[in-house]
Design an enzyme around this catalytic site. Sequence first.
Site, PDB file in Angstrom:
ATOM      1  N   ARG A  57     107.847  39.317  32.204  1.00 51.09           N
ATOM      2  CA  ARG A  57     107.524  37.977  32.722  1.00 51.09           C
ATOM      3  C   ARG A  57     107.684  36.932  31.618  1.00 51.09           C
ATOM      4  O   ARG A  57     108.122  35.811  31.880  1.00 51.09           O
ATOM      5  CB  ARG A  57     106.106  37.965  33.284  1.00 51.09           C
ATOM      6  CG  ARG A  57     106.023  38.654  34.643  1.00 51.09           C
ATOM      7  CD  ARG A  57     104.618  39.049  35.007  1.00 51.09           C
ATOM      8  NE  ARG A  57     103.728  37.920  35.125  1.00 51.09           N
ATOM      9  CZ  ARG A  57     102.433  37.949  34.844  1.00 51.09           C
ATOM     10  NH1 ARG A  57     101.868  39.064  34.419  1.00 51.09           N
ATOM     11  NH2 ARG A  57     101.706  36.880  35.011  1.00 51.09           N
TER      12      ARG A  57
ATOM     13  N   ARG B 161      93.105  40.452  31.279  1.00 45.12           N
ATOM     14  CA  ARG B 161      92.701  39.509  32.344  1.00 45.12           C
ATOM     15  C   ARG B 161      92.106  40.222  33.550  1.00 45.12           C
ATOM     16  O   ARG B 161      92.611  41.236  34.019  1.00 45.12           O
ATOM     17  CB  ARG B 161      93.920  38.691  32.780  1.00 45.12           C
ATOM     18  CG  ARG B 161      93.672  37.887  34.045  1.00 45.12           C
ATOM     19  CD  ARG B 161      94.599  36.730  34.197  1.00 45.12           C
ATOM     20  NE  ARG B 161      95.978  37.110  34.440  1.00 45.12           N
ATOM     21  CZ  ARG B 161      96.968  36.240  34.583  1.00 45.12           C
ATOM     22  NH1 ARG B 161      96.720  34.937  34.487  1.00 45.12           N
ATOM     23  NH2 ARG B 161      98.193  36.645  34.798  1.00 45.12           N
TER      24      ARG B 161
ATOM     25  N   ARG C 246      95.538  42.329  37.855  1.00 45.65           N
ATOM     26  CA  ARG C 246      96.797  42.139  38.573  1.00 45.65           C
ATOM     27  C   ARG C 246      97.785  43.260  38.246  1.00 45.65           C
ATOM     28  O   ARG C 246      97.899  43.660  37.086  1.00 45.65           O
ATOM     29  CB  ARG C 246      97.417  40.778  38.207  1.00 45.65           C
ATOM     30  CG  ARG C 246      96.768  39.633  38.936  1.00 45.65           C
ATOM     31  CD  ARG C 246      97.210  38.283  38.439  1.00 45.65           C
ATOM     32  NE  ARG C 246      98.649  38.123  38.240  1.00 45.65           N
ATOM     33  CZ  ARG C 246      99.229  36.965  37.953  1.00 45.65           C
ATOM     34  NH1 ARG C 246      98.497  35.866  37.858  1.00 45.65           N
ATOM     35  NH2 ARG C 246     100.519  36.882  37.778  1.00 45.65           N
TER      36      ARG C 246
HETATM   37  P1  ADP Z   1      97.652  31.516  33.472  1.00 48.48           P
HETATM   38  O1  ADP Z   1      97.066  30.901  34.732  1.00 48.48           O
HETATM   39  O2  ADP Z   1      98.330  30.481  32.614  1.00 48.48           O
HETATM   40  O3  ADP Z   1      98.530  32.708  33.728  1.00 48.48           O
HETATM   41  P2  ADP Z   1      94.873  32.299  32.961  1.00 48.48           P
HETATM   42  O4  ADP Z   1      94.143  31.001  33.096  1.00 48.48           O
HETATM   43  O5  ADP Z   1      94.727  33.275  34.060  1.00 48.48           O
HETATM   44  O6  ADP Z   1      96.440  32.038  32.597  1.00 48.48           O
HETATM   45  O7  ADP Z   1      94.392  32.953  31.583  1.00 48.48           O
HETATM   46  C1  ADP Z   1      94.929  34.204  31.147  1.00 48.48           C
HETATM   47  C2  ADP Z   1      93.817  35.020  30.473  1.00 48.48           C
HETATM   48  O8  ADP Z   1      93.438  34.398  29.254  1.00 48.48           O
HETATM   49  C3  ADP Z   1      92.540  35.148  31.300  1.00 48.48           C
HETATM   50  O9  ADP Z   1      92.011  36.437  31.081  1.00 48.48           O
HETATM   51  C4  ADP Z   1      91.620  34.054  30.720  1.00 48.48           C
HETATM   52  O10 ADP Z   1      90.241  34.386  30.866  1.00 48.48           O
HETATM   53  C5  ADP Z   1      92.045  34.028  29.260  1.00 48.48           C
HETATM   54  N1  ADP Z   1      91.998  32.696  28.653  1.00 48.48           N
HETATM   55  C6  ADP Z   1      92.331  31.517  29.225  1.00 48.48           C
HETATM   56  N2  ADP Z   1      92.212  30.508  28.343  1.00 48.48           N
HETATM   57  C7  ADP Z   1      91.820  31.082  27.166  1.00 48.48           C
HETATM   58  C8  ADP Z   1      91.538  30.573  25.856  1.00 48.48           C
HETATM   59  N3  ADP Z   1      91.640  29.277  25.570  1.00 48.48           N
HETATM   60  N4  ADP Z   1      91.154  31.464  24.894  1.00 48.48           N
HETATM   61  C9  ADP Z   1      91.055  32.781  25.169  1.00 48.48           C
HETATM   62  N5  ADP Z   1      91.301  33.325  26.370  1.00 48.48           N
HETATM   63  C10 ADP Z   1      91.681  32.492  27.371  1.00 48.48           C
HETATM   64  P1  AMP Z   2     101.628  33.422  38.279  1.00 50.29           P
HETATM   65  O1  AMP Z   2     100.340  33.718  39.003  1.00 50.29           O
HETATM   66  O2  AMP Z   2     101.868  31.958  38.117  1.00 50.29           O
HETATM   67  O3  AMP Z   2     101.726  34.184  36.978  1.00 50.29           O
HETATM   68  O4  AMP Z   2     102.804  33.949  39.226  1.00 50.29           O
HETATM   69  C1  AMP Z   2     102.840  35.301  39.636  1.00 50.29           C
HETATM   70  C2  AMP Z   2     104.215  35.618  40.223  1.00 50.29           C
HETATM   71  O5  AMP Z   2     104.444  34.820  41.409  1.00 50.29           O
HETATM   72  C3  AMP Z   2     105.413  35.351  39.323  1.00 50.29           C
HETATM   73  O6  AMP Z   2     105.672  36.396  38.406  1.00 50.29           O
HETATM   74  C4  AMP Z   2     106.538  35.214  40.380  1.00 50.29           C
HETATM   75  O7  AMP Z   2     106.914  36.463  40.913  1.00 50.29           O
HETATM   76  C5  AMP Z   2     105.821  34.434  41.485  1.00 50.29           C
HETATM   77  N1  AMP Z   2     105.897  32.970  41.253  1.00 50.29           N
HETATM   78  C6  AMP Z   2     104.870  32.127  40.992  1.00 50.29           C
HETATM   79  N2  AMP Z   2     105.303  30.875  40.860  1.00 50.29           N
HETATM   80  C7  AMP Z   2     106.643  30.903  41.004  1.00 50.29           C
HETATM   81  C8  AMP Z   2     107.671  29.928  40.946  1.00 50.29           C
HETATM   82  N3  AMP Z   2     107.401  28.624  40.696  1.00 50.29           N
HETATM   83  N4  AMP Z   2     108.948  30.328  41.156  1.00 50.29           N
HETATM   84  C9  AMP Z   2     109.240  31.611  41.426  1.00 50.29           C
HETATM   85  N5  AMP Z   2     108.322  32.593  41.473  1.00 50.29           N
HETATM   86  C10 AMP Z   2     107.027  32.251  41.261  1.00 50.29           C
END
Ligand code: ADP
Ligand code: AMP
Length: 220
Positions: A177, A133, A166
């Site tokens: 996670r 990502r 990230r």
């Molecule tokens: P989340 O917000 O649920 O943590 P993201 O939307 O950031 O996930 O997506 C995680 C990674 O997967 C990103 O690199 C994104 O470009 C990719 N991704 C998202 N949806 C798909 C999909 N349907 N197929 C393949 N890769 C995807």
């Molecule tokens: P995310 O971008 O949703 O993957 O969140 C990144 C990080 O933010 C997580 O690993 C937690 O450390 C914190 N975080 C996000 N949403 C929450 C939540 N609803 N409760 C607690 N921690 C959160």
Amino acid sequence: MSQEYPLYVILLGAPGAGKGTQALHISKTLGVAHVSSGDLFRAVRESDTELGRLVKSYYDKGALVPDDVTIRMILERLRQPDCVTGCLLDGFPRTMEQAQALDAALKPQAKRVDKVIYLHVSESELLRRLSGRWLCRNCGASYHTVSAPPKQEGACDLCGGALYQRPDDTLETAKSRLEVYFRQTLPLIDYYMQQGKLSQVNGGQSIEAVEHAMSGALRS
Ligand code: ADP
Ligand code: AMP
């Protein structure tokens, strides 16, 4: 999609399931604000404050920020004018306590969680997605080295912003996670299923296919 009453929709799914990717389109279709707890914490984490340091200490090791801090932050965000007509929640709630606090906050305003879309993706695909990502530092758009590469390496297609990885997307932190997700967030599926609000979507399909399936689930 227009609605006559406030619309609160939750995107539920593991880290890497595609919530942020889908939220961009879906929030526009629904005409509501996109509220991402992860984005809010990323902004706080950068700040040289007591709260910033507290958030960083949990965020960087892949742990959840304590419920009281998280709930306060989200409820404050929901009081902003752009959330009065509803919002698309991404990454919140993640614990039973957060889900119950959300219900308790909406109820006195005659509002409620209307719909929960659960994006299901296999664990191996989640790890593949997290490790590839890239995010835009400016607008937060999500890319993937293999599945969703930007047109120009290192730059966002939408705003030209610089892309970064990230610190919590390393394989080791991503694995922990996912463990946190399975332990603390999965029980929410039952919670919302019992209320008849949950629709499951196969998040393992292409981005376009997931978007199509989600639109269908929202209409149902
Ligand atoms: P989340 O917000 O649920 O943590 P993201 O939307 O950031 O996930 O997506 C995680 C990674 O997967 C990103 O690199 C994104 O470009 C990719 N991704 C998202 N949806 C798909 C999909 N349907 N197929 C393949 N890769 C995807
Ligand atoms: P995310 O971008 O949703 O993957 O969140 C990144 C990080 O933010 C997580 O690993 C937690 O450390 C914190 N975080 C996000 N949403 C929450 C939540 N609803 N409760 C607690 N921690 C959160």
